[in-house]
Design a protein around this motif. Structure first.
Motif, short mmCIF file in Angstrom:
data_model
loop_
_atom_site.label_atom_id
_atom_site.label_comp_id
_atom_site.label_asym_id
_atom_site.label_seq_id
_atom_site.Cartn_x
_atom_site.Cartn_y
_atom_site.Cartn_z
N TYR A 1 6.13 -8.78 7.74
CA TYR A 1 7.12 -9.61 8.41
C TYR A 1 6.35 -10.21 9.59
CZ TYR A 1 11.30 -7.09 7.17
OH TYR A 1 12.40 -6.15 6.64
N MET B 1 4.43 2.04 13.07
CA MET B 1 3.39 1.72 12.08
C MET B 1 2.17 2.04 12.52
SD MET B 1 5.02 -1.68 10.31
CE MET B 1 6.57 -1.70 9.71
N ASP C 1 4.17 -3.30 2.47
CA ASP C 1 5.27 -2.70 3.16
C ASP C 1 4.71 -1.39 4.09
OD1 ASP C 1 4.80 -0.85 1.21
OD2 ASP C 1 6.54 -1.46 0.10
N SER C 2 5.72 -0.61 4.39
CA SER C 2 5.25 0.43 5.25
C SER C 2 4.78 1.50 4.44
CB SER C 2 6.50 1.22 5.95
OG SER C 2 7.37 0.22 6.58
N TYR D 1 13.19 8.59 8.13
CA TYR D 1 12.80 7.18 7.80
C TYR D 1 11.48 7.17 8.49
CZ TYR D 1 13.13 2.09 6.66
OH TYR D 1 13.06 0.85 6.13
N HIS E 1 1.94 -6.21 8.53
CA HIS E 1 3.01 -5.93 7.56
C HIS E 1 3.66 -7.37 7.28
CE1 HIS E 1 7.62 -5.23 7.31
NE2 HIS E 1 6.90 -4.15 6.68
N ASN F 1 10.63 4.88 10.01
CA ASN F 1 10.67 3.88 11.47
C ASN F 1 11.25 4.75 12.43
OD1 ASN F 1 10.90 2.32 8.98
ND2 ASN F 1 12.06 0.55 10.12
N HIS G 1 17.17 -6.08 1.68
CA HIS G 1 16.60 -4.96 2.31
C HIS G 1 17.62 -3.87 2.43
CE1 HIS G 1 14.05 -2.16 4.59
NE2 HIS G 1 13.11 -2.89 4.08
N SER H 1 12.18 -2.35 -1.19
CA SER H 1 11.26 -2.49 0.22
C SER H 1 10.97 -3.92 0.28
CB SER H 1 10.18 -1.71 0.16
OG SER H 1 9.15 -2.13 -0.90
N THR H 2 10.33 -4.54 1.25
CA THR H 2 9.93 -5.78 1.35
C THR H 2 8.96 -6.15 0.38
OG1 THR H 2 8.16 -4.89 3.05
CG2 THR H 2 10.13 -5.89 3.89
N HIS I 1 18.96 -6.41 10.31
CA HIS I 1 19.56 -6.31 8.89
C HIS I 1 21.02 -6.04 9.23
CE1 HIS I 1 15.43 -5.80 7.72
NE2 HIS I 1 15.70 -6.36 6.78
N GLU J 1 18.13 -1.64 4.63
CA GLU J 1 18.46 -1.61 5.84
C GLU J 1 19.89 -2.34 6.08
OE1 GLU J 1 15.11 -2.42 8.38
OE2 GLU J 1 14.06 -0.87 7.54
N SER K 1 11.55 2.77 2.73
CA SER K 1 12.67 2.12 1.85
C SER K 1 12.13 1.82 0.61
CB SER K 1 12.72 0.62 2.70
OG SER K 1 11.42 -0.28 2.30
P1 13P Z 1 9.40 -1.84 4.59
O1 13P Z 1 8.88 -0.72 4.40
O2 13P Z 1 10.38 -2.22 3.26
O3 13P Z 1 8.25 -2.93 4.63
O4 13P Z 1 10.30 -2.06 5.74
C1 13P Z 1 9.98 -2.11 7.01
C2 13P Z 1 11.00 -2.57 8.03
O5 13P Z 1 10.77 -2.13 9.19
C3 13P Z 1 11.94 -3.14 7.56
O6 13P Z 1 12.82 -3.74 8.59
#
Ligand code: 13P
Ligand code: SF4
Length: 348
Positions: A54, A93, A69-70, A141, A52, A143, A244, A260-261, A221, A246, A158
């Motif tokens: 991050y 994920m 991203d996700s 979502y 990911h 998540n 972002h 998204s990221t 966030h 969030e 996102s």
């Molecule tokens: P993305 O899908 O934008 O990468 O976001 C995942 C996420 O957990 C952001 O905090």
């Protein structure tokens, strides 16, 4: 992606070229051996590493075959022929990868790697919402854990949340569990939103509401404020603020771009002359800086996601050598959760 090098020394040199602006040299020296061993073993085992956006820079730029991203990682997880899949991200994920490609072994390097949004809602909460609002489609979502996905109608990320909401063509939609993302999507799609939640407000919304949200928050966030943006703009009046979705609606309204990221990363790449403030998890800003050394990127660097931070190079190597931690979910649960994910993947 992933470093192709014939020795630890060559690995270190490649890491230094890419990362010297964001990772101290002593750390690169320490980590080069781990990176070399991971990439060698990954090839020997026919494994794939998904990372990911991050992940910390010394991991993000060196061992994943695919980063994103996700949504991008879900698509890759669904179609990869490689086995095992090592998921350098958080638990929801890795669960998504397992649900979409159940015959593969999916390994998560950390034991927990949670997420404050995924913790904010249970399958029972969703069942109660369905009873309270019969017939109203439920978007979750991504998540969230598999139990929650299994009770919902469709997932979103996102990167596609507004598209998913619009694809449902329903007068009212339940959108779980991120209150801020729901409000940002409601704003984007012109819908009026009411936030339900465990705190007693679980009652039919007054007529006129088109979206029903939940009270989940991303612990990372939610920390960004309009004041942060104002302070940076005072010092750097031309700064372009990327946030972002969030983040709170107030922060999004005070920003210049939100997505998204991966879309945030691409935006920086496509505008090399601008100066940016990145409002998201701080390792991602480091990753963007390493990829765009010519760009002027500011970040509020005190905010690291503690759950993403659990994923280390040491544990990634352990995952590969010891086959841990295997994601295992009941088949029936996976089948039900898969419907929500596949419906999302069909939305273009
Ligand atoms: P993305 O899908 O934008 O990468 O976001 C995942 C996420 O957990 C952001 O905090
Ligand atoms: Fe969850 Fe927030 Fe961390 Fe993303 S940044 S994994 S939403 S806690």
């Amino acid at each position: 992606m992933g470093i192709e090098a014939a020795s630890v020394e060559e690995t270190y040199q490649q890491m230094r070229t890419k990362l010297s602006a964001v990772v101290p040299d002593f750390e690169l020296k320490l980590k080069a051996e781990l990176v070399y061993k991971i990439n060698k073993l990954k090839r020997e085992r026919g494994a794939i590493i998904l990372g990911h956006n991050y992940m910390e820079p010394a991991l993000f730029h060196t061992v994943p075959d695919v980063v994103g991203d996700s949504l991008e990682l879900s698509r890759k997880a669904a179609t990869t022929q490689c086995d095992p899949i090592i998921f350098c991200g958080v638990r929801f994920m890795a669960e998504t990868a397992k649900i979409l490609n159940p015959t593969r072994t999916v390994l998560l390097p950390a034991k927990v790697a949670g997420c404050s949004l995924a913790e904010s809602i249970t399958a029972d909460d969703v069942r109660k919402l369905r009873q309270t609002y019969p017939g109203v489609p439920i978007v979750t979502y991504i998540n969230t854990y598999a139990e929650v996905k299994a009770e919902c109608d469709i997932c979103c990320t996102s990167g596609n949340a507004a598209k998913v909401v619009e694809s449902l063509k329903s007068d009212t939609i339940i959108f779980l569990p991120d209150e801020y993302l729901a409000k940002n999507v409601a704003h984007e799609t012109g819908k009026k939103i009411f936030v339900a939640g465990r705190g007693g407000a679980l009652k039919p919304a007054a007529s006129g509401y088109e979206m029903i949200g939940w009270e989940g928050r991303c612990e990372v966030h939610e920390k960004f404020s309009v004041e942060d943006i104002e302070n940076v703009r005072k010092q750097f009046p031309d700064v372009c603020v990327l946030a972002h979705p969030e983040c709170s609606p107030e922060v999004i309204q005070a920003s210049d771009f939100s997505s998204s990221t991966s879309y945030m990363s691409r935006f920086v790449k496509e505008h090399p002359k601008k100066q940016f403030l990145i409002l998201t998890e701080c390792s991602m800003a480091d990753n963007i800086i390493a990829d765009n050394p010519q760009s002027d990127v500011l970040r509020l660097c005190s905010i690291r996601c503690p759950h993403m931070n659990e994923i280390t190079l040491e544990d990634t190597l352990r995952s590969l050598t010891e086959n841990v931690q295997k994601i295992e979910l009941p088949e029936d649960l996976m089948n039900r959760a898969r419907r929500s994910l596949e419906r999302m993947l069909e939305v273009q």
